[in-house]
Design an enzyme around this catalytic site. Sequence first.
Site, PDB file in Angstrom:
ATOM      1  N   PRO A 221       8.694   0.176  -5.937  1.00 50.88           N
ATOM      2  CG  PRO A 221       9.589   1.972  -4.733  1.00 50.88           C
ATOM      3  CD  PRO A 221       8.370   1.119  -4.845  1.00 50.88           C
ATOM      4  CG  ASP A 393       9.127  -1.436  -1.143  1.00 55.50           C
ATOM      5  OD1 ASP A 393       9.444  -0.328  -1.601  1.00 55.50           O
ATOM      6  OD2 ASP A 393       7.973  -1.699  -0.748  1.00 55.50           O
ATOM      7  CG  HIS A 394      15.063   2.442  -3.248  1.00 56.34           C
ATOM      8  ND1 HIS A 394      15.627   2.921  -2.085  1.00 56.34           N
ATOM      9  CD2 HIS A 394      15.994   2.634  -4.214  1.00 56.34           C
ATOM     10  CE1 HIS A 394      16.827   3.396  -2.336  1.00 56.34           C
ATOM     11  NE2 HIS A 394      17.084   3.228  -3.632  1.00 56.34           N
ATOM     12  NE  ARG A 395       6.924   1.372  -1.634  1.00 53.61           N
ATOM     13  CZ  ARG A 395       5.719   0.846  -1.848  1.00 53.61           C
ATOM     14  NH1 ARG A 395       4.687   1.642  -2.112  1.00 53.61           N
ATOM     15  NH2 ARG A 395       5.545  -0.450  -1.837  1.00 53.61           N
TER      16      ARG A 395
END
Length: 421
Positions: A221, A393-395
Amino acid sequence: MATRVLMPKGSDTMTEGKILKWLKKEGDAVASGDALVEIETDKVNMEVEAMGEGVLRKILADEGTSAAVGQLIAVIGKPDEDLSAVLPSATPTAVPKQAESKAASAEPAPPTSLAEAAPANAAPGAPSSAPLAAATDGRVLASPLARRLAQESGLDLNQLQGSGPGGRIVRRDVEAAASARPRRAPIPIAAPAGPEFRDEPLSSMRRVIAQRLAQSLGPIPHFYLTIEVDMRRAKELRESANTLDPHLKLSYNDIILKACAAALRQHPQVNASFLGEAVRFHNRIHIGMAVAVEGGLITPVIRDADRKSLQQISAESKELIARARERKLKPEEYVGGTFSVSNLGMMGIQEFSAVINPPEAAILAVGAVDERPVVSGGRIEIGTRCRLTLSCDHRVVDGATGAQFLQTLRQILENPVYLAF
């Protein structure tokens, strides 16, 4: 005894190789160390040398075809040798008569190939007491590969001693002579103490964020943050450095790589990787540089970039980029990055978003450094600007975390005196 030539494993990710060109044809005499075939791996082109000597009896993979790692691609043997034990079929192959005379006159050489394991008594790199390699007609006895390497290294074959049978010069003799030449000692970089990384279990919130974003936005994401940087002082640094040392050829990319390393040291949350059930925070900073090569992209890695000077980064990056474009990188030189930089500014691109190189958590896209009108003190004037876009990376990286990293990066680039510390 016949020698089996196998498709070598050129890198950890290689599963097959493509035959680009056979440098010998069936029936040709072959000596140990001769360049036998040129192959294309998933990253580089490389020559495979012959391990045995005699005649190239059989080619089992045509040019333009691919073969799996470890697959038999050719057989070297004596002109009249029965190859039924090594060939896929039980039918021995015949060799033209002229090949027999070639094989009889071929000079043997020590094995230096990736094709197959060397005999137990072979000791590549060992010192030799053999005399200078000179044939009776005045020619220097040397394998074709040794001649090419000597030419590339600027070495005179007449000054080398051969360690092969009859004093023949082979690859290891050229490499030993090249490494023995005086050169500037590299500045030692002390590896930091402690573990390479720390793994932190995901919190319940982070686990939910990872699952939901992956479901909605794909495997990684992405989100993007863009900032504009005043590069006036960085430009002055570059011009001053190159005036003092014209051989340095410091680039904006070198300065940005060093600045990223310094910023990552202050923001370790960005120097991280998503592992599924944990986030890995790397204690060392290895920065990859996206380099366009024919047919694709490769990312050479500058290791411990935060511990290297601008001069070291400049020299190392230029060498890695040159060898990447020649497809001559070693596997350890393009794996293991913890953060990447992609620069299209030299192509006139003002701004773009780069795709994250997994398992890294972020990549910086660098636009052109150029002059443009800016507002300063209520007036319009000409400024030197550059747009930087961070793909996250939004994680692993939240918006505020990425923004804080970019603020630090901008502060360093606008005050490059920080790069001296």
